[in-house]
Write an enzyme that holds these catalytic residues in place. Structure first.
Site, PDB file in Angstrom:
ATOM      1  N   GLY A  55       0.745  -1.231   0.164  1.00  0.00           N
ATOM      2  CA  GLY A  55       0.046  -0.078   0.126  1.00  0.00           C
ATOM      3  C   GLY A  55       0.943   1.335  -0.049  1.00  0.00           C
ATOM      4  O   GLY A  55       0.348   2.304  -0.650  1.00  0.00           O
ATOM      5  N   ASP A 111       0.229   3.581   4.013  1.00  0.00           N
ATOM      6  CA  ASP A 111      -0.911   4.354   3.202  1.00  0.00           C
ATOM      7  C   ASP A 111      -1.807   5.167   4.061  1.00  0.00           C
ATOM      8  O   ASP A 111      -2.099   6.239   4.065  1.00  0.00           O
ATOM      9  CB  ASP A 111      -1.364   3.524   2.268  1.00  0.00           C
ATOM     10  CG  ASP A 111      -1.744   2.109   2.630  1.00  0.00           C
ATOM     11  OD1 ASP A 111      -1.670   1.872   3.965  1.00  0.00           O
ATOM     12  OD2 ASP A 111      -2.306   1.345   1.959  1.00  0.00           O
ATOM     13  N   ASP A 114      -6.048   2.651  10.204  1.00  0.00           N
ATOM     14  CA  ASP A 114      -7.180   2.457  10.394  1.00  0.00           C
ATOM     15  C   ASP A 114      -7.556   1.716  12.049  1.00  0.00           C
ATOM     16  O   ASP A 114      -7.478   2.531  12.910  1.00  0.00           O
ATOM     17  CB  ASP A 114      -7.575   1.471   9.223  1.00  0.00           C
ATOM     18  CG  ASP A 114      -9.212   1.101   9.565  1.00  0.00           C
ATOM     19  OD1 ASP A 114      -9.889   1.520  10.258  1.00  0.00           O
ATOM     20  OD2 ASP A 114      -9.402   0.047   8.649  1.00  0.00           O
ATOM     21  N   PHE A 168     -14.239   3.258   2.977  1.00  0.00           N
ATOM     22  CA  PHE A 168     -13.337   2.509   2.176  1.00  0.00           C
ATOM     23  C   PHE A 168     -12.744   3.154   0.945  1.00  0.00           C
ATOM     24  O   PHE A 168     -13.459   3.592  -0.019  1.00  0.00           O
ATOM     25  CB  PHE A 168     -13.526   1.143   1.801  1.00  0.00           C
ATOM     26  CG  PHE A 168     -12.547   0.156   1.805  1.00  0.00           C
ATOM     27  CD1 PHE A 168     -11.937  -0.425   2.739  1.00  0.00           C
ATOM     28  CD2 PHE A 168     -12.008  -0.069   0.361  1.00  0.00           C
ATOM     29  CE1 PHE A 168     -10.753  -1.328   2.593  1.00  0.00           C
ATOM     30  CE2 PHE A 168     -10.930  -0.996   0.229  1.00  0.00           C
ATOM     31  CZ  PHE A 168     -10.157  -1.433   1.268  1.00  0.00           C
ATOM     32  N   ASP A 175      -5.452  -0.296  -1.961  1.00  0.00           N
ATOM     33  CA  ASP A 175      -6.178  -1.198  -2.915  1.00  0.00           C
ATOM     34  C   ASP A 175      -7.426  -1.647  -2.748  1.00  0.00           C
ATOM     35  O   ASP A 175      -7.665  -1.783  -1.475  1.00  0.00           O
ATOM     36  CB  ASP A 175      -5.247  -2.328  -3.286  1.00  0.00           C
ATOM     37  CG  ASP A 175      -5.321  -3.381  -1.958  1.00  0.00           C
ATOM     38  OD1 ASP A 175      -4.830  -3.005  -0.936  1.00  0.00           O
ATOM     39  OD2 ASP A 175      -5.582  -4.515  -2.253  1.00  0.00           O
ATOM     40  N   ARG A 181      -4.673   0.134  -7.382  1.00  0.00           N
ATOM     41  CA  ARG A 181      -3.638   1.075  -6.690  1.00  0.00           C
ATOM     42  C   ARG A 181      -3.027   2.075  -7.664  1.00  0.00           C
ATOM     43  O   ARG A 181      -2.427   2.887  -7.248  1.00  0.00           O
ATOM     44  CB  ARG A 181      -2.458  -0.178  -6.347  1.00  0.00           C
ATOM     45  CG  ARG A 181      -2.654  -0.878  -5.353  1.00  0.00           C
ATOM     46  CD  ARG A 181      -1.437  -1.639  -5.141  1.00  0.00           C
ATOM     47  NE  ARG A 181      -1.584  -2.979  -4.424  1.00  0.00           N
ATOM     48  CZ  ARG A 181      -1.948  -2.995  -3.063  1.00  0.00           C
ATOM     49  NH1 ARG A 181      -1.930  -1.910  -2.241  1.00  0.00           N
ATOM     50  NH2 ARG A 181      -2.187  -4.106  -2.483  1.00  0.00           N
TER      51      ARG A 181
END
Ligand code: IMP
Ligand code: MG
Length: 191
Positions: A55, A111, A114, A168, A175, A181
């Site tokens: 990511g 990236d 979360d 999301f 991705d 990506r």
């Protein structure tokens, strides 16, 4: 670009502007902290960047070109979203960290933050490997989500590009099930 996208959340122009700022901020932070220890970060070999693959690939490629220090890259692969999942299933290390990090000043690059499981796992690993200092940079910080407890006495990430709502997102390295990506912007996937 992709019909599966609901909307663009952050344009490539905004990303480029913020990534340049972050690189300058990170470069200055490392230079100042190492200078206080008598180390010249532009010439001495003590900075290691650890991008979390895959990511962070595109973010890292752009970010490090704005960090004017002598540095090394040590890639690490961590998986948290197997296949079509859109909630973390727990972070698992998918590659080995070969470098000896004793005395090195390390920057983890990811990236998105979360649940925090990925950064916890990686911070703990780098700590075990003897890193002298550990910082983390994430492009995105998802707001309003459940987080694991932060690493002892630390934030998850000292450098954050953008705070985003709990959706999301894909693009710029992020991705869904391995795809999207290559989208230059960051967009919200249609649900
Ligand atoms: P955490 O371990 O739950 O903090 O999740 C971090 C990892 O999950 C990141 O490295 C991403 O690979 C992935 N991830 C979290 N949210 C998203 C998203 O919205 N889109 C794509 N990947 C995500
Ligand atoms: Mg990841």
């Amino acid at each position: 670009m992709f019909p599966e996208l609901e909307r663009i959340l952050i344009s490539k122009e905004k990303i480029a502007e913020r990534v340049a700022q972050m690189g300058a901020e990170i470069g200055a932070d490392f230079a100042n902290r190492l200078h206080a220890e008598g180390v010249d970060a532009r010439s001495e070999d003590s900075v290691v960047i650890v991008p979390i693959m895959a990511g962070a690939m595109i973010f890292t490629a752009d970010l490090i070109r704005h960090i004017p220090l002598k540095l090394r890259l040590e890639l690490l692969a961590v998986s948290s979203y197997p296949g079509t999942a859109t909630r973390s299933k727990g972070a698992a290390l998918m590659s080995e960290l070969k470098a000896d990090l004793t005395g090195k000043h390390v920057l983890i690059v990811d990236d998105i933050l979360d649940s925090g499981r990925t950064l916890r796992l990686v911070r703990d690993l780098l700590h075990e490997r003897g890193a002298a200092s550990i910082r983390a940079a994430v492009l995105l910080d998802k707001q309003g989500v459940d987080r694991v407890p932060p690493p002892d006495g630390h934030e998850f990430a000292e450098h954050v590009g953008f705070e985003i709502p709990d959706a999301f997102v894909v693009g710029y390295g992020l991705d869904y099930d391995g795809c999207y990506r290559n989208l230059p912007d960051i967009g919200v996937l249609r649900t």
